[in-house]
Motif scaffolding. Structure first.
Motif, PDB file in Angstrom:
ATOM      1  N   THR A   1      44.308  22.123  60.414  1.00 51.89           N
ATOM      2  CA  THR A   1      43.786  23.487  60.416  1.00 51.89           C
ATOM      3  C   THR A   1      42.484  23.540  59.629  1.00 51.89           C
ATOM      4  O   THR A   1      42.242  22.716  58.739  1.00 51.89           O
ATOM      5  N   VAL A   2      41.682  24.513  59.973  1.00 50.71           N
ATOM      6  CA  VAL A   2      40.464  24.786  59.222  1.00 50.71           C
ATOM      7  C   VAL A   2      40.545  26.241  58.771  1.00 50.71           C
ATOM      8  O   VAL A   2      40.893  27.124  59.549  1.00 50.71           O
ATOM      9  N   GLU A   3      40.292  26.432  57.487  1.00 55.03           N
ATOM     10  CA  GLU A   3      40.393  27.771  56.909  1.00 55.03           C
ATOM     11  C   GLU A   3      38.998  28.252  56.528  1.00 55.03           C
ATOM     12  O   GLU A   3      38.260  27.559  55.821  1.00 55.03           O
ATOM     13  N   ALA A   4      38.678  29.427  57.027  1.00 51.72           N
ATOM     14  CA  ALA A   4      37.419  30.073  56.665  1.00 51.72           C
ATOM     15  C   ALA A   4      37.753  31.314  55.848  1.00 51.72           C
ATOM     16  O   ALA A   4      38.920  31.659  55.685  1.00 51.72           O
TER      17      ALA A   4
ATOM     18  N   GLN B   1      31.767  26.446  63.970  1.00 50.74           N
ATOM     19  CA  GLN B   1      31.615  26.716  62.535  1.00 50.74           C
ATOM     20  C   GLN B   1      30.884  28.034  62.299  1.00 50.74           C
ATOM     21  O   GLN B   1      31.186  28.739  61.357  1.00 50.74           O
ATOM     22  N   LYS B   2      29.945  28.394  63.185  1.00 48.28           N
ATOM     23  CA  LYS B   2      29.242  29.678  63.034  1.00 48.28           C
ATOM     24  C   LYS B   2      30.188  30.845  63.299  1.00 48.28           C
ATOM     25  O   LYS B   2      30.125  31.867  62.618  1.00 48.28           O
ATOM     26  N   GLU B   3      31.062  30.688  64.297  1.00 46.96           N
ATOM     27  CA  GLU B   3      32.034  31.730  64.613  1.00 46.96           C
ATOM     28  C   GLU B   3      33.041  31.918  63.475  1.00 46.96           C
ATOM     29  O   GLU B   3      33.443  33.036  63.172  1.00 46.96           O
ATOM     30  N   LEU B   4      33.456  30.808  62.861  1.00 42.33           N
ATOM     31  CA  LEU B   4      34.443  30.874  61.778  1.00 42.33           C
ATOM     32  C   LEU B   4      33.850  31.447  60.500  1.00 42.33           C
ATOM     33  O   LEU B   4      34.527  32.117  59.741  1.00 42.33           O
ATOM     34  N   GLY B   5      32.597  31.142  60.230  1.00 44.04           N
ATOM     35  CA  GLY B   5      31.973  31.542  58.970  1.00 44.04           C
ATOM     36  C   GLY B   5      32.157  30.455  57.928  1.00 44.04           C
ATOM     37  O   GLY B   5      32.351  29.285  58.265  1.00 44.04           O
ATOM     38  N   ASP B   6      32.101  30.822  56.663  1.00 44.30           N
ATOM     39  CA  ASP B   6      32.147  29.836  55.584  1.00 44.30           C
ATOM     40  C   ASP B   6      33.502  29.135  55.528  1.00 44.30           C
ATOM     41  O   ASP B   6      34.532  29.771  55.296  1.00 44.30           O
ATOM     42  N   ILE B   7      33.481  27.822  55.746  1.00 46.12           N
ATOM     43  CA  ILE B   7      34.699  27.012  55.706  1.00 46.12           C
ATOM     44  C   ILE B   7      35.080  26.772  54.249  1.00 46.12           C
ATOM     45  O   ILE B   7      34.259  26.315  53.453  1.00 46.12           O
ATOM     46  N   VAL B   8      36.332  27.084  53.910  1.00 46.64           N
ATOM     47  CA  VAL B   8      36.778  26.919  52.523  1.00 46.64           C
ATOM     48  C   VAL B   8      37.833  25.827  52.364  1.00 46.64           C
ATOM     49  O   VAL B   8      38.090  25.367  51.254  1.00 46.64           O
ATOM     50  N   TYR B   9      38.435  25.383  53.490  1.00 40.53           N
ATOM     51  CA  TYR B   9      39.485  24.370  53.377  1.00 40.53           C
ATOM     52  C   TYR B   9      39.723  23.727  54.734  1.00 40.53           C
ATOM     53  O   TYR B   9      39.750  24.420  55.757  1.00 40.53           O
TER      54      TYR B   9
END
Length: 126
Positions: free
Chosen positions: A58-61, A32-40
């Motif tokens: 999928t996880v969208e940042a 989650q730190k690598e992706l940044g702010d998760i939006v979806y």
């Protein structure tokens, strides 16, 4: 960095908690730190049986979209619907309220192939 010792991990940065033949799956604090702010967070595989390492969602940042890989073969029996309105829980509480799916595991011996917390720390250089 938080890497709980009671969980198992994958090289794709998912964590797994097992209770009998039910696995709870999410992404790690590192991911989650690598992706940044998760939006979806999108999971369209509810009630489907998938093989190990198949994409379950999928996880969208803000910066990117990443596939989520199932660490154990089984049937997706539950999606954390709270993530639909609060995807940021993956950032704030990745090992608690930010869990993603629950899976009825086909073969619990697959757990033996997952990484321990120490192995995962070595993988990410923590």
């Amino acid at each position: 960095m938080n890497i709980p010792a009671n969980l198992k991990y994958t090289k794709d940065h998912e964590w797994v908690s097992i209770d009998g033949d039910i696995a709870t799956v999410g992404i790690t604090d590192f991911a989650q730190k690598e992706l940044g702010d998760i939006v979806y967070v999108e999971v369209e595989t509810l009630d489907q049986s998938l093989g190990k390492d198949e994409v379950f969602g999928t996880v969208e940042a803000v910066k990117t979209v990443s596939d989520l890989f199932l660490p154990l073969a089984g049937e997706i029996i539950e999606f954390n619907e709270d993530l639909e309105s609060n995807p940021e829980m993956v950032n704030s509480d990745p090992y608690g309220k930010g869990w993603m799916v629950k899976v009825k595991v086909s073969d619990v011996s697959d757990m033996n192939e997952l990484l321990s917390s120490d192995d995962y720390k070595a993988l990410i250089g923590a």
